[in-house]
Design a protein around this motif. Structure first.
Motif, PDB file in Angstrom:
ATOM      1  N   ILE A  29       0.651  -1.359   0.096  1.00 48.19           N
ATOM      2  CA  ILE A  29       0.098  -0.018  -0.064  1.00 48.19           C
ATOM      3  C   ILE A  29       0.963   1.137   0.053  1.00 48.19           C
ATOM      4  O   ILE A  29       1.767   1.346   0.952  1.00 48.19           O
ATOM      5  N   THR A  30       0.693   1.839  -0.885  1.00 48.10           N
ATOM      6  CA  THR A  30       1.659   3.119  -1.121  1.00 48.10           C
ATOM      7  C   THR A  30       0.969   4.556  -1.266  1.00 48.10           C
ATOM      8  O   THR A  30      -0.059   4.560  -1.848  1.00 48.10           O
ATOM      9  N   GLY A  31       1.514   5.439  -0.621  1.00 48.70           N
ATOM     10  CA  GLY A  31       1.111   6.959  -0.993  1.00 48.70           C
ATOM     11  C   GLY A  31       1.981   7.637  -1.385  1.00 48.70           C
ATOM     12  O   GLY A  31       2.980   7.466  -1.965  1.00 48.70           O
ATOM     13  N   LYS A  32       1.858   9.041  -1.141  1.00 55.58           N
ATOM     14  CA  LYS A  32       2.702   9.950  -2.026  1.00 55.58           C
ATOM     15  C   LYS A  32       4.305   9.859  -1.391  1.00 55.58           C
ATOM     16  O   LYS A  32       5.164  10.186  -2.140  1.00 55.58           O
ATOM     17  N   ASN A  33       4.330   9.743   0.050  1.00 53.33           N
ATOM     18  CA  ASN A  33       5.404   9.748   0.599  1.00 53.33           C
ATOM     19  C   ASN A  33       6.279   8.573   1.016  1.00 53.33           C
ATOM     20  O   ASN A  33       7.362   8.318   1.501  1.00 53.33           O
ATOM     21  N   GLY A  34       5.457   7.538   1.179  1.00 50.23           N
ATOM     22  CA  GLY A  34       6.154   6.297   1.775  1.00 50.23           C
ATOM     23  C   GLY A  34       5.115   4.979   1.430  1.00 50.23           C
ATOM     24  O   GLY A  34       3.941   5.078   0.939  1.00 50.23           O
ATOM     25  N   TYR A  35       5.318   3.908   2.163  1.00 52.92           N
ATOM     26  CA  TYR A  35       4.558   2.792   1.754  1.00 52.92           C
ATOM     27  C   TYR A  35       4.933   1.860   3.035  1.00 52.92           C
ATOM     28  O   TYR A  35       5.645   1.569   3.639  1.00 52.92           O
ATOM     29  N   ILE A  36       3.785   0.671   3.040  1.00 50.68           N
ATOM     30  CA  ILE A  36       4.017  -0.318   3.689  1.00 50.68           C
ATOM     31  C   ILE A  36       3.881  -1.527   2.852  1.00 50.68           C
ATOM     32  O   ILE A  36       3.116  -1.560   1.937  1.00 50.68           O
TER      33      ILE A  36
END
Length: 100
Positions: A29-36
């Motif tokens: 799961i990724t967003g603009k600044n980081g991910y898990i």
């Protein structure tokens, strides 16, 4: 098979990615600044070999779905994530909110 699922958390857009592989599923799961990510994430590589990139990421183990990943405690996080107050044990959803 690759499944991409966009969703919003607190007004921020994220992409859930599920890749079906033989005998396992890769989850991110990724967003603009980081991910898990699932247990396939190599946190040591990110911290050591790619330290100059200051990657914000966390790894959860034993997850089988994107929903599991959102609600699981992270087993490991990068140094960059630690600096944001994300630690081992932080729930995936909470980590993503701090990375926004």
């Amino acid at each position: 098979m690759i499944d991409v699922q966009p969703f919003t958390i607190d007004g921020n857009l994220y992409q859930g990615i599920s890749v079906s592989l033989p005998k396992t599923t890769l989850l991110v799961i990724t967003g603009k600044n980081g991910y898990i990510m699932c247990g396939a994430l190599d946190v040591n590589l990110l911290n050591d070999k790619l330290a100059d990139r200051n990657v914000l990421a966390g790894k959860a183990v034993g997850v089988r779905t994107l929903d599991d990943l959102l609600h699981a405690p992270l087993a490991e996080v990068t140094i960059g994530a630690e600096k944001l107050g994300i630690h081992a044990g932080t729930i995936g959803l909470d980590a993503l909110k701090k990375m926004a």
